[in-house]
Design an enzyme around this catalytic site. Sequence first.
Site, PDB file in Angstrom:
ATOM      1  N   LYS A  58       0.805  -1.219   0.000  1.00 33.03           N
ATOM      2  CA  LYS A  58       0.000   0.000   0.000  1.00 33.03           C
ATOM      3  C   LYS A  58       0.843   1.276   0.000  1.00 33.03           C
ATOM      4  O   LYS A  58       0.368   2.352  -0.397  1.00 33.03           O
ATOM      5  CB  LYS A  58      -0.917   0.021   1.211  1.00 33.03           C
ATOM      6  N   SER A 305       1.519  -9.965   0.161  1.00 33.11           N
ATOM      7  CA  SER A 305       1.188  -8.546   0.051  1.00 33.11           C
ATOM      8  C   SER A 305       1.341  -7.731   1.327  1.00 33.11           C
ATOM      9  O   SER A 305       1.423  -6.498   1.272  1.00 33.11           O
ATOM     10  CB  SER A 305      -0.244  -8.390  -0.478  1.00 33.11           C
TER      11      SER A 305
END
Length: 318
Positions: A58, A305
Amino acid sequence: MNAPDAAVNPQTITQCERIIRPYIRRTPVVEIDGAEFGLPATTLTLKLESLQHSGSFKARGASANLLTREVPKAGVVAASGGNHGAAVAYAAMRLKMPAKIFIPSVSSPAKIARIRDYGADLVIEGDRYADALAASEIWAQQTGAMPVHAFDQNETIMGQGTVGFELAEQAPDIDTLLVSVGGGGLIAGLAAWYAGRIKVIGVEPLASPTLTKALEAGHPVDTEAGGLAADSLAPRRVGERGFPIVQEYAPQTVLVSDDAIAAAQATLWRALRIVAEPGGAAAFSALLSGAYAPERGERVAVIISGGNTAAVNFDLTR
């Protein structure tokens, strides 16, 4: 079917990568033999975005927003299950901008601690991401702060697509890429980058099948949102901007159980000493559980992730 936004493509993702490069890490890849995990004897490539600034991919989308949009004096505001909030807080700290982050009560203590450590003003609002998003929108209207959407923003999608830019250089011969899906920003960015050159497959929890339901309906729809990875993979629906990209270039999903996700977390730590949060381990769980079965000789890559979890604790008093 809506056409993908022409603003998000390999060229704009490449331009975005050049802009954000000083503010992100080029995360490593690890090659492992599938036979170690009872899978066909083929090389698997893991892209470790868990080692990115703020603990997840992110940071890419957050940096892209703050570096390519005009940020007002009021700063930025974001709603997040945790990872996006930490990323916006990190990017704002690096760029010396005010940041206010709204998160739901399901956010993990590790993510809450990250956000606070970066100096952002943190507000816990409601039980789900949608509650935090509504509160952040009110704050933006009241103050003039710039909203930084977790997934439904072109700059966010382009930033996440830079994962693909790096992976294409690090593992140029892969056939298939498995990626966990929450709001769809990461898979949209990767799908836009590869543009059909490889197979990009979304992996979702059974408890939060947002992209699966959207693909079935032909457009984003509200779905149930819960499960073990609810703090990162459980928005109510996928993003409107990213969905046409995914529909065009990555229209296949697989679903995984909470048990499979937990088992993947444990396996990554036990076998590789990789710390992954539930959402970060979801894509790998598709392989371990058999939800996705590669063909013989298929070269598969997996995005790990995120790593913002307190599941691994170290007793520093010993």
